[in-house]
Design a protein around this motif. Structure first.
Motif, PDB file in Angstrom:
ATOM      1  N   GLU A   1      46.166  45.646  33.432  1.00 29.98           N
ATOM      2  CA  GLU A   1      45.537  44.229  33.619  1.00 29.98           C
ATOM      3  C   GLU A   1      46.271  43.689  34.700  1.00 29.98           C
ATOM      4  O   GLU A   1      45.789  42.586  35.298  1.00 29.98           O
ATOM      5  N   SER A   2      47.430  43.585  34.440  1.00 28.89           N
ATOM      6  CA  SER A   2      48.384  42.697  35.387  1.00 28.89           C
ATOM      7  C   SER A   2      48.296  43.379  37.040  1.00 28.89           C
ATOM      8  O   SER A   2      48.359  42.535  38.039  1.00 28.89           O
TER       9      SER A   2
ATOM     10  N   ARG B   1      45.056  42.153  38.155  1.00 27.14           N
ATOM     11  CA  ARG B   1      45.181  40.683  38.556  1.00 27.14           C
ATOM     12  C   ARG B   1      45.892  40.516  39.695  1.00 27.14           C
ATOM     13  O   ARG B   1      45.248  39.684  40.828  1.00 27.14           O
TER      14      ARG B   1
ATOM     15  N   TYR C   1      36.252  45.976  35.433  1.00 26.23           N
ATOM     16  CA  TYR C   1      37.912  46.085  35.042  1.00 26.23           C
ATOM     17  C   TYR C   1      38.034  47.628  34.402  1.00 26.23           C
ATOM     18  O   TYR C   1      39.018  48.295  34.494  1.00 26.23           O
TER      19      TYR C   1
ATOM     20  N   ALA D   1      33.346  40.709  36.453  1.00 20.34           N
ATOM     21  CA  ALA D   1      34.710  41.204  35.942  1.00 20.34           C
ATOM     22  C   ALA D   1      34.834  42.055  34.858  1.00 20.34           C
ATOM     23  O   ALA D   1      35.402  43.216  34.763  1.00 20.34           O
TER      24      ALA D   1
ATOM     25  N   LYS E   1      32.095  36.552  34.334  1.00 20.93           N
ATOM     26  CA  LYS E   1      32.747  37.309  33.335  1.00 20.93           C
ATOM     27  C   LYS E   1      31.896  38.707  32.714  1.00 20.93           C
ATOM     28  O   LYS E   1      32.148  39.690  32.858  1.00 20.93           O
TER      29      LYS E   1
ATOM     30  N   LEU F   1      43.391  41.518  42.578  1.00 19.45           N
ATOM     31  CA  LEU F   1      42.371  40.476  42.876  1.00 19.45           C
ATOM     32  C   LEU F   1      42.749  39.239  43.626  1.00 19.45           C
ATOM     33  O   LEU F   1      42.199  38.914  44.658  1.00 19.45           O
ATOM     34  N   SER F   2      43.888  38.854  43.229  1.00 19.66           N
ATOM     35  CA  SER F   2      44.227  37.674  43.677  1.00 19.66           C
ATOM     36  C   SER F   2      44.584  37.388  45.027  1.00 19.66           C
ATOM     37  O   SER F   2      44.544  36.706  45.742  1.00 19.66           O
TER      38      SER F   2
END
Length: 216
Positions: free
Chosen positions: A169-170, A173, A147, A143, A139, A176-177
């Motif tokens: 941020e969504s 995510r 970000y 991260a 982190k 990234l995923s």
């Protein structure tokens, strides 16, 4: 199989800070951790591969976990963090006409990075979910730094109308995923003869583009 010089080049550590026996221990630990995982590796195996007595390991590292952290933590701090940030900035600093072009550059960038550092990355992936110390390092070094840059990219494509109105941020995510899942399949799950780089990359890109499009 790793060569010792390859290990030290990838870890980007100052060799002068370590004794010859420490170098052998770390080289052996990286090789076995990458192959078998931390939990399934014993210090006696590491000692045997390094050609040292098991007690020698404990003179340098109080526990097996301390040995793991001595490898992975500096790997993130000295190797992964600077190169990830630098490499990703090469992508983020460019202006791409479309979201597709940006995602294509991002995926190719990560594939090149992983091909060069696959064994060390394997250790990180295997052990990150199980060690809070590594999660904190991740982190701190990766991260959080990425970000803030990615948020600007997301807002840029939202203003262009390419991405649905959703908290950055969504979106980050989901990026990234999905990309991480693509890379895991590419390098760790599917055999090479069942993988077509270009086709799978385009499928991943279309999944993200269409899923995040305001028009879908």
């Amino acid at each position: 199989m790793f060569e010792q010089n390859q290990i030290w080049d990838e870890l980007s550590l100052d060799e002068e800070e370590f004794t010859p026996k420490q170098k052998k221990i770390i080289t052996a630990a990286v090789e076995i951790f990458a192959e078998k995982g931390y939990a399934a590796t014993s210090t006696s195996e590491i000692a045997k591969k390094a050609g040292v007595a098991e007690g020698t390991i404990f003179r340098h590292y109080r526990t097996k976990k301390e040995l793991l952290l001595s490898i992975v933590a500096p790997m993130m701090a000295k190797m992964i963090a600077p190169f990830v940030i630098k490499d990703i900035n090469r992508v983020l600093d460019k202006n791409y006409d479309s979201l597709e072009d940006f995602l294509r550059a991002m995926i190719k960038n990560r594939e090149v990075f992983l091909e060069k550092n696959i064994q060390l990355f394997r250790i990180l992936v295997q052990e990150l979910p199980f060690h809070q110390e590594l999660q904190g390092q991740f982190k701190e070094h990766i991260a959080a730094k990425i970000y803030t840059r990615m948020e600007k990219v997301v807002r840029h494509y939202q203003e262009k109308g390419d991405i649905i109105d959703m908290p950055p941020e969504s979106v980050f995510r989901l990026f990234l995923s999905t990309i991480f899942g693509h890379l895991m399949a590419r390098f760790f799950i599917l055999p090479p003869d069942q993988w077509d780089d270009e086709k799978e990359m385009e499928r991943t890109i279309q999944f993200l583009v269409k899923g995040l499009s305001p028009n879908e």
